[in-house]
Design an enzyme around this catalytic site. Sequence first.
Site, mmCIF file in Angstrom:
data_model
loop_
_atom_site.group_PDB
_atom_site.id
_atom_site.type_symbol
_atom_site.label_atom_id
_atom_site.label_comp_id
_atom_site.label_asym_id
_atom_site.label_seq_id
_atom_site.Cartn_x
_atom_site.Cartn_y
_atom_site.Cartn_z
ATOM 1 N N ARG A 255 5.956 -8.799 4.719
ATOM 2 C CA ARG A 255 6.649 -8.469 3.468
ATOM 3 C C ARG A 255 6.505 -9.578 2.438
ATOM 4 O O ARG A 255 6.454 -9.317 1.235
ATOM 5 C CB ARG A 255 8.131 -8.219 3.750
ATOM 6 N N ARG A 280 -7.724 0.404 -29.000
ATOM 7 C CA ARG A 280 -7.450 1.806 -29.327
ATOM 8 C C ARG A 280 -6.794 1.904 -30.701
ATOM 9 O O ARG A 280 -5.747 1.293 -30.948
ATOM 10 C CB ARG A 280 -6.522 2.410 -28.270
ATOM 11 N N GLU A 375 7.024 -1.045 5.369
ATOM 12 C CA GLU A 375 7.591 -2.336 5.758
ATOM 13 C C GLU A 375 8.988 -2.543 5.160
ATOM 14 O O GLU A 375 9.355 -3.628 4.734
ATOM 15 C CB GLU A 375 6.644 -3.477 5.383
#
Length: 396
Positions: A255, A280, A375
């Site tokens: 983890r 853009r 996990e």
Amino acid sequence: MSESSKLPPFAPTDPLGLDDLLEPEDLGIRDTVRAWAADRVLPYVAEWYEKGELPGIRELARELGSIGALGMSLEGYGCAGASAVQYGLACLELEAADSGIRSLVSVQGSLAMYAIHRFGSEAQKQRWLPRMAAGEVIGCFGLTEPDHGSDPASMRTYAKRDGSDWVLNGRKMWITNGSVAGVAVVWAQTEDGVRGFVVPTDSAGFSAPEIKHKWSLRASVTSELVLDEVRLPADAVLPEATGLRGPLSCLSHARYGIVWGAMGAARSCFEAAVDYAKSREQFGRPIGGFQLTQAKLADMAVELHKGILLAHHLGRRMDAGRLRPEQVSFGKLNNVREAIEICRTSRTILGANGISLEYPVMRHSTNLESVLTYEGTVEMHQLVLGKALTGLDAFR
């Protein structure tokens, strides 16, 4: 000369100056892993994801072994002996490429290799760890079962003694690397409680059918493990692990890598959003020049670099031997949630292009949906922290 003229320039890619916390060796390891991922993963991963496969995984594993990325925070047996922070930086760079690649490394090093290194006999370590560190043998970690994910104490996989041998029966589910593994660390109930077993995958009765039709972690091998009267010698058991302490300590180690890795996925999406916003054009100018877009970018940058700073702090605590499991839960809970939000916000900046595999955003978004729950789900980490904060156990 004014005070501001003495300051280093503002770096958009490192707005908090976090690189100042790193040593030259740390930066070298980070750059090595970043360069490997740029060469061996990024040009191909969109196609892998679209096809739902990870071709050449054994070759990739050997390459990762050659740069010291497998079991890199372990000492001896061919492992790199890197610091926790260095391992974390590697996880960040790998997951910036794809969560599936970081999962390959995390399961190999932080679960399978860590279990053998921490709880195994010297013979088990000598047999498996050098080849696993080199990527010559891939490992997997069998804990989760079809009906028992968050409650491993209720696992049904059972190992019974038969003379001096052990005989294992049961099923494990959602096992990364399972179908390509040469060795599996399998956890099972015994008369003495939960024990871990080192299982060569060519053992009679062992099979690992691959799980298909995934819409997350598609560039990754995910399998079921089936153990049907698998007979193992007495020395297959991990001698230093009895009870859930063993597998849970392995999960805590893995983890920790996710705390860093999630920020890699977030960084990839954030960088795509920044580049897109500057190029853009709408209404005659780049969309990055509009206030609402800049507000989104600013908020994403704040959460991204706060998350990296949190990961760095936890890494320093691990290196000092002071990192508690509750603190790992703190990091995974925060960083994965924030990474998902960064990916989703990046998608809004890219508009319709955000769903295209021409960009990494949707791929990372769907991958993180798995990272969010494996996990330890959000709820489990909330309850870990809730118990630590109140002293009251709400799990049962």
